[in-house]
Design a protein around this motif. Structure first.
Motif, PDB file in Angstrom:
ATOM      1  N   ALA A  63       0.833  -1.205   0.000  1.00  0.00           N
ATOM      2  CA  ALA A  63       0.000   0.000   0.000  1.00  0.00           C
ATOM      3  C   ALA A  63       0.871   1.261   0.000  1.00  0.00           C
ATOM      4  O   ALA A  63       0.394   2.344   0.327  1.00  0.00           O
ATOM      5  CB  ALA A  63      -0.937  -0.011   1.207  1.00  0.00           C
ATOM      6  N   SER A  64       2.148   1.094  -0.330  1.00  0.00           N
ATOM      7  CA  SER A  64       3.128   2.191  -0.367  1.00  0.00           C
ATOM      8  C   SER A  64       3.359   2.836   0.991  1.00  0.00           C
ATOM      9  O   SER A  64       3.789   3.980   1.081  1.00  0.00           O
ATOM     10  CB  SER A  64       2.705   3.275  -1.386  1.00  0.00           C
ATOM     11  OG  SER A  64       2.617   2.722  -2.661  1.00  0.00           O
ATOM     12  N   GLU A  65       3.064   2.092   2.049  1.00  0.00           N
ATOM     13  CA  GLU A  65       3.313   2.587   3.401  1.00  0.00           C
ATOM     14  C   GLU A  65       4.713   2.155   3.845  1.00  0.00           C
ATOM     15  O   GLU A  65       5.080   0.992   3.697  1.00  0.00           O
ATOM     16  CB  GLU A  65       2.261   2.034   4.360  1.00  0.00           C
ATOM     17  CG  GLU A  65       2.292   2.690   5.727  1.00  0.00           C
ATOM     18  CD  GLU A  65       1.167   2.174   6.621  1.00  0.00           C
ATOM     19  OE1 GLU A  65       1.418   2.014   7.819  1.00  0.00           O
ATOM     20  OE2 GLU A  65       0.062   1.913   6.102  1.00  0.00           O
ATOM     21  N   ALA A  66       5.476   3.107   4.378  1.00  0.00           N
ATOM     22  CA  ALA A  66       6.851   2.816   4.788  1.00  0.00           C
ATOM     23  C   ALA A  66       6.874   2.184   6.177  1.00  0.00           C
ATOM     24  O   ALA A  66       6.087   2.546   7.056  1.00  0.00           O
ATOM     25  CB  ALA A  66       7.678   4.087   4.782  1.00  0.00           C
ATOM     26  N   HIS A  67       7.773   1.229   6.366  1.00  0.00           N
ATOM     27  CA  HIS A  67       7.955   0.562   7.659  1.00  0.00           C
ATOM     28  C   HIS A  67       9.442   0.550   7.980  1.00  0.00           C
ATOM     29  O   HIS A  67      10.249   0.146   7.145  1.00  0.00           O
ATOM     30  CB  HIS A  67       7.452  -0.885   7.610  1.00  0.00           C
ATOM     31  CG  HIS A  67       5.998  -0.996   7.277  1.00  0.00           C
ATOM     32  ND1 HIS A  67       5.022  -1.034   8.240  1.00  0.00           N
ATOM     33  CD2 HIS A  67       5.367  -1.053   6.089  1.00  0.00           C
ATOM     34  CE1 HIS A  67       3.837  -1.129   7.653  1.00  0.00           C
ATOM     35  NE2 HIS A  67       4.020  -1.142   6.344  1.00  0.00           N
ATOM     36  N   GLN A  68       9.787   0.985   9.180  1.00  0.00           N
ATOM     37  CA  GLN A  68      11.186   0.940   9.610  1.00  0.00           C
ATOM     38  C   GLN A  68      11.376  -0.275  10.495  1.00  0.00           C
ATOM     39  O   GLN A  68      10.694  -0.425  11.514  1.00  0.00           O
ATOM     40  CB  GLN A  68      11.539   2.217  10.376  1.00  0.00           C
ATOM     41  CG  GLN A  68      12.911   2.140  11.014  1.00  0.00           C
ATOM     42  CD  GLN A  68      13.784   3.319  10.628  1.00  0.00           C
ATOM     43  OE1 GLN A  68      13.331   4.233   9.989  1.00  0.00           O
ATOM     44  NE2 GLN A  68      15.032   3.288  11.016  1.00  0.00           N
ATOM     45  N   PHE A  69      12.298  -1.146  10.096  1.00  0.00           N
ATOM     46  CA  PHE A  69      12.538  -2.382  10.847  1.00  0.00           C
ATOM     47  C   PHE A  69      13.866  -2.319  11.585  1.00  0.00           C
ATOM     48  O   PHE A  69      14.885  -1.950  11.026  1.00  0.00           O
ATOM     49  CB  PHE A  69      12.520  -3.592   9.911  1.00  0.00           C
ATOM     50  CG  PHE A  69      11.155  -3.915   9.402  1.00  0.00           C
ATOM     51  CD1 PHE A  69      10.259  -4.606  10.202  1.00  0.00           C
ATOM     52  CD2 PHE A  69      10.752  -3.495   8.146  1.00  0.00           C
ATOM     53  CE1 PHE A  69       8.983  -4.895   9.748  1.00  0.00           C
ATOM     54  CE2 PHE A  69       9.475  -3.778   7.681  1.00  0.00           C
ATOM     55  CZ  PHE A  69       8.583  -4.477   8.489  1.00  0.00           C
ATOM     56  N   HIS A  70      13.806  -2.697  12.850  1.00  0.00           N
ATOM     57  CA  HIS A  70      14.997  -2.822  13.682  1.00  0.00           C
ATOM     58  C   HIS A  70      15.329  -4.304  13.771  1.00  0.00           C
ATOM     59  O   HIS A  70      14.445  -5.148  13.631  1.00  0.00           O
ATOM     60  CB  HIS A  70      14.742  -2.260  15.081  1.00  0.00           C
ATOM     61  CG  HIS A  70      14.434  -0.803  15.062  1.00  0.00           C
ATOM     62  ND1 HIS A  70      15.349   0.151  15.405  1.00  0.00           N
ATOM     63  CD2 HIS A  70      13.317  -0.141  14.702  1.00  0.00           C
ATOM     64  CE1 HIS A  70      14.811   1.344  15.266  1.00  0.00           C
ATOM     65  NE2 HIS A  70      13.572   1.197  14.846  1.00  0.00           N
ATOM     66  N   PHE A  71      16.581  -4.606  14.041  1.00  0.00           N
ATOM     67  CA  PHE A  71      17.009  -5.993  14.111  1.00  0.00           C
ATOM     68  C   PHE A  71      17.593  -6.304  15.482  1.00  0.00           C
ATOM     69  O   PHE A  71      18.234  -5.448  16.104  1.00  0.00           O
ATOM     70  CB  PHE A  71      18.071  -6.290  13.047  1.00  0.00           C
ATOM     71  CG  PHE A  71      17.545  -6.160  11.652  1.00  0.00           C
ATOM     72  CD1 PHE A  71      16.825  -7.182  11.067  1.00  0.00           C
ATOM     73  CD2 PHE A  71      17.765  -4.992  10.926  1.00  0.00           C
ATOM     74  CE1 PHE A  71      16.318  -7.063   9.786  1.00  0.00           C
ATOM     75  CE2 PHE A  71      17.258  -4.863   9.637  1.00  0.00           C
ATOM     76  CZ  PHE A  71      16.538  -5.901   9.070  1.00  0.00           C
ATOM     77  N   GLN A  72      17.344  -7.508  15.929  1.00  0.00           N
ATOM     78  CA  GLN A  72      17.985  -7.999  17.143  1.00  0.00           C
ATOM     79  C   GLN A  72      18.422  -9.437  16.876  1.00  0.00           C
ATOM     80  O   GLN A  72      17.604 -10.272  16.483  1.00  0.00           O
ATOM     81  CB  GLN A  72      17.037  -7.967  18.345  1.00  0.00           C
ATOM     82  CG  GLN A  72      17.734  -8.406  19.632  1.00  0.00           C
ATOM     83  CD  GLN A  72      16.783  -8.449  20.820  1.00  0.00           C
ATOM     84  OE1 GLN A  72      15.667  -8.916  20.712  1.00  0.00           O
ATOM     85  NE2 GLN A  72      17.247  -7.955  21.947  1.00  0.00           N
TER      86      GLN A  72
END
Ligand code: ZN
Length: 156
Positions: A63-72
């Motif tokens: 849907a062209s929505e941005a998501h910021q992903f963090h990693f652990q």
């Protein structure tokens, strides 16, 4: 966002990167993920483990929505667990992804497999809203979708 200090390296550690490590008998210490991994590696004699901190990435869904992903990435004895998650108000919320590997696996290869999984999920709209109810759309969903009315679905 509250930050405690890692009791090993004394660096500020956000809540989602802090782990209480220890035992009932010996007590618990608050460790950042990197210090936690170093402790587990030392305790288990793991020498071929790349203890790296992965930088967040931004991905766009269908849907062209941005998501910021963090990693652990956590070393848990004979396996490593690499999690990707979104953060809301200092805590994981929204999409969550996980991949399991071995301590000797190449971290960038695992990361590549995880990002590919994330890309596949983000490319598909699994839920449809009818009135005020969510419904699975016309394909099979191979993930856990948890109930969080305030945020997007969670995939594990
Ligand atoms: Zn630390």
């Amino acid at each position: 966002m509250s930050q405690d200090l890692c009791e090993q390296c004394a660096q500020p550690t956000v809540a989602y990167d802090a782990i209480h490590y220890g035992s009932v008998e010996a007590g618990y210490r608050l460790l950042c993920t990197r210090c936690f991994n170093a402790e587990v590696a030392k305790r288990n004699g793991v020498t071929h483990f790349e203890n790296v901190q992965l930088e967040p990435i931004r991905m766009t869904d269908c849907a062209s929505e941005a998501h910021q992903f963090h990693f652990q990435m956590r070393l848990l004895g004979t396996m490593i667990v690499l999690d990707a998650f979104e953060i809301q108000d200092g805590f994981p919320a929204g999409y969550e992804f996980r991949i399991i590997g071995k301590p000797e696996d190449d971290v960038l290869t695992l990361l590549g497999r995880l990002v590919e999984k994330m890309r596949r999920v983000l490319a598909v709209k699994d839920l449809a809203i009818h009135g005020n109810q969510f419904q699975i759309r016309d394909q099979t969903v191979r993930a856990l979708i948890s109930s969080d009315p305030a945020g997007p679905a969670t995939f594990l």
